[in-house]
Design an enzyme around this catalytic site. Structure first.
Site, PDB file in Angstrom:
ATOM      1  N   CYS A   7      51.445  47.769  30.602  1.00 52.67           N
ATOM      2  CA  CYS A   7      50.523  46.694  30.257  1.00 52.67           C
ATOM      3  C   CYS A   7      50.703  45.596  31.293  1.00 52.67           C
ATOM      4  O   CYS A   7      51.058  45.874  32.435  1.00 52.67           O
ATOM      5  CB  CYS A   7      50.761  46.203  28.828  1.00 52.67           C
ATOM      6  SG  CYS A   7      52.450  45.656  28.511  1.00 52.67           S
ATOM      7  N   HIS A  57      78.036  46.999  56.162  1.00 54.83           N
ATOM      8  CA  HIS A  57      76.978  47.801  56.789  1.00 54.83           C
ATOM      9  C   HIS A  57      76.453  47.024  58.000  1.00 54.83           C
ATOM     10  O   HIS A  57      75.695  46.072  57.847  1.00 54.83           O
ATOM     11  CB  HIS A  57      75.861  48.063  55.776  1.00 54.83           C
ATOM     12  CG  HIS A  57      74.821  49.054  56.222  1.00 54.83           C
ATOM     13  ND1 HIS A  57      73.883  48.773  57.184  1.00 54.83           N
ATOM     14  CD2 HIS A  57      74.595  50.328  55.831  1.00 54.83           C
ATOM     15  CE1 HIS A  57      73.104  49.835  57.361  1.00 54.83           C
ATOM     16  NE2 HIS A  57      73.517  50.793  56.544  1.00 54.83           N
TER      17      HIS A  57
END
Length: 615
Positions: free
Chosen positions: A35, A537
């Site tokens: 919705c 990283h």
């Protein structure tokens, strides 16, 4: 229900993967719709879903289970998340949908949600066109006699006029028959030359009109499904592709037009009459009940039933009190959040409250109620009470919504009508907002205090239940949300921070053991002695360099100490190849601890405090 698998997923791919994983995987999903703010799953086995993991996701507001549905509340961007979930799970077999028994009430809520949910956004958009055009006509900006007005009016009205076609499609889809069968039924019901025309059918005169109706096409499609499914079993495969739709349509559509439709029109009139009877009995009482209870209904995900009734009224050309009486509900919750945002010293709460009250002005209150007001229940209740007073005022003034409009402040044009001057409408709306918002805001602002135990616990945690991860690289500090890789920016891989390196050296941020050195040498994982799992990283997409420009000084399972050299990397080489050197430092098991507090410094040297883990 079927979806096509897309070749490329969108920006919520990481979130979609986590949601699918934590609802029990694709095999546990029987059906999925959405919705305005929620993904509405039907799961085979809800016990397989990880409720707490879903609630803790950064882009998930909360989780609700209601109406036989597993409702993941997302917010304004739910259509994009829905698309990515659909792309991920691919085709669902309708035969695999959950067969568990539901109460009649749950079945009704589930059906209404699936039927109305897909069309609601476009319906609201079309209503906004009509509302804004009405404002332009009332103020003389556009003449109602002009061709431009006629064209724009048709643009906004098309969705409503052909509403049975759209509902036929969504109803059939929910019933798991060919959705175009439902669309054809809707098209037949509102075929222009049949509307309001005397038709002699087997000696009986039929004169009906179905344009802009709701219930006739829905119940005719339900009847069609009772024909379609048995035919799919008995018609030979060689001809069933076209014979089943043909037989279903030729039986269901005429009977729907002649028998089911008139009965449903009568039932619609009875339903609308019942709503208006309650409203006429006491608009003030009706306003208080609707205004005060609306957000409670939203919390349980049951508001779509009331929305459907309001749409039935509007589609039939009648004004509805439902949306008008609930006007103050969202604004009262928004006022609470605004006051808390101004008052709180808690950075996390302030960061949560800001987008919550902004979206509240535009009619999306789930972030406000789930994230801020419900956990502070007295303010939720206060907002409901003052919203009730606003609803009473709207009822007393006879305010009705005359056409579907937008949510929040975009819904104002829906109140405009020829019987009431625009100025009066705007004044009444402003008074209702003042009734709902001003006392709610003042009550919250002058009574709210940050929880003392939270401050005390935080300070205690900083001194006795915390541990520090130091900076492994010298450079500029950036928030994790600032980088383009969504696996990091959305917090999927854990909480942390980003460093823009000023030298190509990486040092251990903790005492621990190297648990992973990527073959491409661009990333290293360490498990600290205290159990924290840390990923460093170097750069974005630097895995594609296949180790070029990187030198590792440690290997897997090696014991390391804080400040020990881990990697070297060539910043110039990496950037010359078109890659960013932005380096996330994340605690990948941050979901197992209470919190991760980032440094406030904009620049760090190696071994400066970077992240504080609260246990």
């Amino acid at each position: 229900m079927k979806w096509k698998v897309k070749n490329k997923m969108g920006k919520y791919e990481a979130l979609a993967k986590k949601i699918v994983e934590n609802v029990g995987g694709k095999e546990n999903i029987g059906d999925l719709t959405h919705c305005v703010t929620r993904l509405r799953f039907k799961l085979h086995d809800e016990s397989k879903a990880n409720d707490e993991a879903i609630k803790q996701m950064d882009d998930v507001v909360t989780l609700m289970k209601s109406g036989g549905q597993y409702q993941v509340v997302i917010g304004n961007h739910v259509p994009e998340v829905y698309e990515d979930v659909c792309a991920l799970i691919g085709t669902l077999n309708p035969a695999d949908a959950p067969k568990q028994k539901q109460s009649f009430g749950n079945m009704v809520v589930d059906f209404i949600s699936a039927m109305m949910g897909p069309v609601l956004a476009v319906l609201i958009g079309s209503g906004m066109i009509k509302g804004i055009l009405a404002l332009c006509a009332f103020t003389g900006i556009i003449s109602m006699e002009s061709g431009l007005y006629t064209l724009l009016n048709a643009t906004g009205d098309a969705m409503f006029y052909f509403f049975p076609v759209f509902l036929g499609y969504t109803s059939a889809k929910k019933l798991k028959i060919d959705p175009f069968v439902g669309a054809v039924i809707g098209a037949l019901l509102m075929y222009p030359s049949l509307q309001g025309t005397d038709l002699d059918i087997l000696g009986h005169t039929i004169n009906v009109s179905y344009s802009s109706t709701v219930m006739p096409v829905v119940f005719t499609t339900i009847f069609a499904s009772l024909i379609y499914k048995p035919l799919m079993k008995i018609i030979p495969d060689v001809v069933k592709t076209f014979m089943v739709p043909m037989l279903t349509i030729v039986i269901a559509a005429p009977l729907g037009f002649v028998l089911i439709g008139p009965a449903m029109n009568a039932l619609s009139n009875l339903l609308v009459g019942g709503v208006m009877a309650v409203y006429s009995f006491s608009p003030i009482l009706a306003g208080f009940l609707m205004g005060s209870l609306w957000q409670v209904i939203v919390v349980f995900g049951l508001h779509m039933g009331f929305v459907a009734v309001g749409i039935v009224q509007l589609a039939s050309g009648q004004a509805t009190p439902i949306f008008a009486l609930a006007t103050g509900a969202g604004y009262a919750q928004t006022a609470v959040v605004m006051a808390i945002w101004m008052k709180t010293k808690n950075k996390k709460l302030k960061d949560l409250a800001l987008p919550a009250w902004i979206s509240g002005w535009f009619g999306v209150t789930e972030p406000a109620i789930y994230g801020v007001t419900l956990p502070r229940i007295k303010y939720f209740v206060a907002a409901c009470i003052f919203a009730g007073f606003a609803g009473s005022f709207m009822g007393m003034q006879g305010m009705l919504v005359h056409q579907m409009a937008g949510l929040g402040i975009f819904g104002i044009p829906g109140y405009f009508n020829e019987a009431m001057p625009v100025s009066t409408t705007l004044i009444n709306f402003a008074i209702a907002l003042a009734i709902s918002m001003i006392p709610t805001f003042l009550f919250t602002y002058f009574t709210y205090q940050d929880e003392a135990e939270t401050v005390e616990n935080t300070e205690a945690a900083r001194t006795s239940l915390t541990d520090t991860v130091v900076a492994p690289i010298r450079g500029k500090v950036m928030p994790l949300s600032s980088i383009k890789d969504e696996a990091f920016s959305l917090g999927t891989l854990g909480k942390g921070i980003v460093i823009l390196p000023e030298e190509g050296k990486v040092y251990s941020p903790v005492d621990g053991v190297v648990t992973m050195v990527f073959p491409s040498l661009h990333a290293v994982g360490i498990t600290a002695d205290n159990g924290l799992q840390i990923l460093i990283h170097v750069g974005m997409d630097t895995v594609q360099l296949d180790g070029e420009g990187f030198t590792a000084h440690v290997v897997k399972d090696q014991k390391v100490t804080k400040g020990q050299s881990l990697l070297d990397f060539d910043i110039d080489l990496i950037t010359s190849r078109g890659y960013s050197v932005e380096t996330p430092v994340v605690i990948t098991n941050s979901h197992d601890i209470l919190d991760v507090i980032e440094t406030n410094n904009q620049q760090v040297a190696v071994a400066d405090d970077l992240l504080t883990a609260v246990f």
